[in-house]
Design a protein around this motif. Structure first.
Motif, short mmCIF file in Angstrom:
data_model
loop_
_atom_site.label_atom_id
_atom_site.label_comp_id
_atom_site.label_asym_id
_atom_site.label_seq_id
_atom_site.Cartn_x
_atom_site.Cartn_y
_atom_site.Cartn_z
N GLU A 1 0.86 -1.05 0.19
CA GLU A 1 -0.04 0.02 -0.03
C GLU A 1 0.93 1.08 0.00
O GLU A 1 0.45 2.28 -0.70
CB GLU A 1 -0.99 -0.28 1.09
CG GLU A 1 -2.05 1.12 0.98
CD GLU A 1 -3.13 0.98 1.88
OE1 GLU A 1 -4.36 1.07 1.45
OE2 GLU A 1 -2.91 0.39 3.11
N GLU A 2 1.98 1.13 0.63
CA GLU A 2 2.96 2.30 0.72
C GLU A 2 3.39 2.70 -0.89
O GLU A 2 3.35 3.79 -1.17
CB GLU A 2 4.28 1.99 1.47
CG GLU A 2 3.86 1.77 3.00
CD GLU A 2 3.45 0.36 3.40
OE1 GLU A 2 3.65 -0.53 2.68
OE2 GLU A 2 3.00 0.11 4.21
N ASP A 3 3.46 1.66 -1.65
CA ASP A 3 3.87 2.15 -3.16
C ASP A 3 2.67 2.52 -3.73
O ASP A 3 3.01 3.68 -4.62
CB ASP A 3 4.52 0.75 -3.77
CG ASP A 3 5.71 0.32 -3.31
OD1 ASP A 3 6.39 0.97 -2.51
OD2 ASP A 3 5.92 -0.90 -3.31
N PHE A 4 1.37 2.08 -3.32
CA PHE A 4 0.41 2.58 -4.16
C PHE A 4 0.10 4.17 -3.85
O PHE A 4 -0.23 4.96 -4.65
CB PHE A 4 -0.80 1.88 -3.80
CG PHE A 4 -2.10 2.39 -4.35
CD1 PHE A 4 -2.30 2.28 -5.70
CD2 PHE A 4 -3.21 2.96 -3.66
CE1 PHE A 4 -3.51 2.79 -6.29
CE2 PHE A 4 -4.21 3.29 -4.20
CZ PHE A 4 -4.50 3.25 -5.49
N VAL A 5 0.25 4.74 -2.35
CA VAL A 5 0.07 5.94 -1.60
C VAL A 5 1.22 6.78 -2.52
O VAL A 5 1.00 7.98 -3.01
CB VAL A 5 0.16 6.04 -0.33
CG1 VAL A 5 0.33 7.23 0.23
CG2 VAL A 5 -1.00 5.33 0.22
#
Length: 130
Positions: free
Chosen positions: A20-24
């Motif tokens: 999710e950090e990469d998506f954010v």
């Protein structure tokens, strides 16, 4: 297209779940106005005893308005931003977004903000084309 997805992230998504950090981070770089506005509201909320922090200033251009609409219209983007910043987002019109504390979804203030009455009261002719 809402997001500028890197080839690396696309390959990761094709293989399975992504962090999710990469998506954010993709949201941050693709929709900087929306990301920065929500970051600002989250920071204001954290520093205040108020039940929510909201934006009532229209975006500087249609480009920024489009970023905000795309961010809040996508369940995946909106949910990721809520988890990332630790807030519950609410949206009334083309630019009035509010950050609430996560537990506020059950509260009266959140209920009033997201009510049909509040929606009607926050309309004006300049919002009709947004």
């Amino acid at each position: 297209m809402s997001l500028d997805v890197s080839p690396k992230l696309l390959v990761e998504a094709e293989r399975g779940d992504i962090r999710e950090e990469d998506f954010v981070d993709t949201v941050r770089t693709s929709l900087p106005y929306a990301y920065d506005l929500i970051a600002t509201l989250a920071a204001e909320l954290k520093e205040s005893p108020a039940e929510f922090a909201d934006n009532q200033t229209p975006p500087p251009s249609e480009k920024e308005r489009g970023q905000l609409l795309r961010a809040l219209a996508s369940d995946a983007i909106r949910g990721s931003l809520e988890r990332h910043f630790g807030v519950k987002l609410a949206f009334q019109n083309c630019h009035r977004v509010a950050a609430f504390r996560p537990e506020a979804g059950e509260g009266q203030t959140y209920g009033r903000f997201t009510s049909v009455r509040a929606q009607v009261l926050n309309q004006s002719p300049e919002f009709r084309d947004c």
